[in-house]
Design a protein around this motif. Structure first.
Motif, short mmCIF file in Angstrom:
data_model
loop_
_atom_site.label_atom_id
_atom_site.label_comp_id
_atom_site.label_asym_id
_atom_site.label_seq_id
_atom_site.Cartn_x
_atom_site.Cartn_y
_atom_site.Cartn_z
N LEU A 97 0.81 -1.21 0.00
CA LEU A 97 0.00 0.00 0.00
C LEU A 97 0.84 1.27 0.00
N ASP A 98 2.00 1.23 0.66
CA ASP A 98 2.84 2.43 0.71
C ASP A 98 3.88 2.47 -0.39
N GLU A 99 3.86 1.46 -1.28
CA GLU A 99 4.75 1.40 -2.45
C GLU A 99 6.23 1.55 -2.08
N ASP A 100 6.63 0.89 -1.00
CA ASP A 100 8.05 0.90 -0.65
C ASP A 100 8.78 -0.32 -1.18
N GLY A 101 8.06 -1.19 -1.90
CA GLY A 101 8.68 -2.38 -2.47
C GLY A 101 8.58 -3.61 -1.60
N ASN A 102 8.14 -3.45 -0.33
CA ASN A 102 8.00 -4.55 0.60
C ASN A 102 6.53 -4.92 0.78
N VAL A 103 6.26 -6.20 0.96
CA VAL A 103 4.90 -6.67 1.19
C VAL A 103 4.43 -6.24 2.58
N ASP A 104 3.20 -5.75 2.67
CA ASP A 104 2.64 -5.30 3.94
C ASP A 104 2.21 -6.48 4.82
N TYR A 105 2.36 -6.32 6.13
CA TYR A 105 1.92 -7.34 7.07
C TYR A 105 0.41 -7.20 7.29
N SER A 120 -11.51 -9.87 10.26
CA SER A 120 -11.18 -8.64 9.56
C SER A 120 -9.69 -8.65 9.25
N LEU A 121 -9.36 -8.41 7.99
CA LEU A 121 -7.96 -8.34 7.56
C LEU A 121 -7.60 -6.87 7.37
N SER A 122 -6.57 -6.41 8.05
CA SER A 122 -6.20 -5.00 7.98
C SER A 122 -4.69 -4.84 7.92
N VAL A 123 -4.25 -3.65 7.52
CA VAL A 123 -2.83 -3.32 7.42
C VAL A 123 -2.57 -2.01 8.14
N ALA A 124 -1.55 -2.00 8.98
CA ALA A 124 -1.09 -0.75 9.62
C ALA A 124 -0.17 -0.05 8.63
N VAL A 125 -0.71 0.93 7.92
CA VAL A 125 0.05 1.60 6.86
C VAL A 125 1.14 2.50 7.44
N THR A 242 -9.85 3.63 7.87
CA THR A 242 -9.22 3.93 6.59
C THR A 242 -7.93 4.70 6.84
N ALA A 243 -6.94 4.43 6.06
CA ALA A 243 -5.65 5.11 6.17
C ALA A 243 -5.51 6.11 5.03
N SER A 244 -5.16 7.33 5.36
CA SER A 244 -5.01 8.36 4.33
C SER A 244 -3.75 8.17 3.50
N SER A 245 -2.67 7.72 4.14
CA SER A 245 -1.35 7.70 3.49
C SER A 245 -1.11 6.42 2.69
N ILE A 246 -2.03 6.12 1.77
CA ILE A 246 -1.87 4.99 0.85
C ILE A 246 -1.45 5.52 -0.51
N LYS A 247 -0.35 5.03 -1.02
CA LYS A 247 0.15 5.49 -2.32
C LYS A 247 -0.36 4.65 -3.49
N ALA A 248 -0.61 3.36 -3.24
CA ALA A 248 -1.09 2.49 -4.31
C ALA A 248 -2.48 2.94 -4.76
N PRO A 249 -2.76 2.91 -6.07
CA PRO A 249 -4.07 3.33 -6.58
C PRO A 249 -5.22 2.54 -5.97
N LEU A 250 -6.31 3.23 -5.65
CA LEU A 250 -7.49 2.62 -5.04
C LEU A 250 -8.68 2.70 -5.99
N LYS A 251 -9.60 1.74 -5.87
CA LYS A 251 -10.78 1.73 -6.74
C LYS A 251 -11.79 2.80 -6.33
N ASN A 252 -11.91 3.06 -5.02
CA ASN A 252 -12.92 4.00 -4.54
C ASN A 252 -12.36 4.76 -3.33
N PRO A 253 -11.36 5.61 -3.54
CA PRO A 253 -10.69 6.27 -2.42
C PRO A 253 -11.57 7.30 -1.72
N THR A 254 -11.30 7.51 -0.44
CA THR A 254 -11.96 8.57 0.31
C THR A 254 -11.38 9.92 -0.13
#
Length: 302
Positions: A97-105, A120-125, A242-254
């Motif tokens: 999600l943050d496009e740093d090249g590493n897979v998110d936990y 619920s599956l979530s990521v701490a961005v 929802t996390a604001s600091s997501i760099k990867a493109p989203l289908k329906n962003p806030t």
């Protein structure tokens, strides 16, 4: 005199052909040089002016919801489900999600009521920022079967993005765990703080991941659906996260996600490129180990 004229007529076509060949050669050289050294396609060493244009990878491309079904069939509890989701050998998770090249936990949070259970599956961005990615909900429709829905978060996958299956009890070990009294599992991990067994790993190209996901999901009876088939009156505890600091493109962003991505895009262009840049982004925080524990309420969600 006749011989001289004949020789001139013979040399004329040859001269024209040689000139035309030279013209084509120089034209080809100029085109190749422009492609290699034009400002929009070159990489200047010694600074951050890497301007190779790359295709942006949608966030939804990082977690194939159909492939999650293969993990459910081999999972016996929520904590093991979280471990399998983050195991590079399983090959299901390719989120970045943050496009740093590493897979998110991916964190797992268990919830439910007497009728249905869910994860619920979530990521701490980032610090203090969490994004729900998807939910898995199960209801025991009869003594020998269970309905299972995997629902992609609308900001990541768009509206009404479901996968459904009807599992038999004999090949669904998770069912006995879900519907017996036990404390709900809530992942204790957060940004920069991961279990001792976990090691960060690199995201693979989307084409590689698609091939892998098809292989993983082969034989798993998860089919696309436009609505939930699970009878449940309980909502995910992370539904509004929802996390604001997501760099990867989203289908329906806030609106806040749109604003952040617009600012991030301008900053990236100014620094010299698009897409991921492994040489100019900070690395993910180091993994700090912790022993796993169960937390949350008792059976029934209290």
């Amino acid at each position: 005199m006749a011989d001289v004229l004949a020789q001139a007529r013979t040399r004329a076509p040859q001269t024209v052909n040689e000139s035309f060949f030279k013209y084509l050669t120089w034209t080809f050289i100029i085109v190749v040089a422009w492609a290699l050294f034009s400002p929009g396609s070159c990489t200047r060493r010694g600074d951050r002016s890497d301007v190779n244009v790359q295709t942006r990878v949608s966030a939804a491309e990082g977690l194939d919801l159909q492939a999650i079904g293969s993990l459910l069939r081999k999972t016996s509890n929520a904590e093991q489900f979280e471990r399998l989701l983050n195991d590079p050998d399983e090959g299901v998770n390719n989120l970045d999600l943050d496009e740093d090249g590493n897979v998110d936990y991916i964190k797992v949070t268990e919830y439910g009521d007497d009728q249905a259970k869910g994860f619920s599956l979530s990521v701490a961005v980032g610090k203090g920022e969490e994004q729900e990615i998807a939910t898995v909900e199960v209801d025991k429709s009869s003594g020998s079967h269970a309905n299972v829905d995997v629902h992609g978060n609308r900001h990541i996958y768009g509206d009404n993005h479901y996968y459904h299956s009807r599992f038999g009890v004999t090949d669904f070990l998770l069912l006995s765990y879900l519907f017996r009294p036990h404390p709900f599992y809530a992942s204790p991990y957060h940004y920069g703080y991961y279990p001792s067994y976990y090691r960060s790993y690199r995201a693979v190209p989307v084409s590689t991941y698609r091939t892998r996901a098809r292989t993983v999901s082969a034989g798993t009876p998860m089919t696309r659906a436009s609505a939930s088939t699970v009878r449940s009156s309980v909502s995910s505890p992370n539904a509004k996260k929802t996390a604001s600091s997501i760099k990867a493109p989203l289908k329906n962003p806030t609106s806040s996600q749109k604003s952040f991505q617009a600012r991030s895009s301008k900053s990236t262009v100014k620094s010299g490129g698009f897409g991921r840049s492994t040489s100019s982004r900070p690395s993910r925080p180091s993994v700090r180990s912790s022993s796993s524990f169960r937390s949350g309420g008792s059976f029934g969600g209290k």
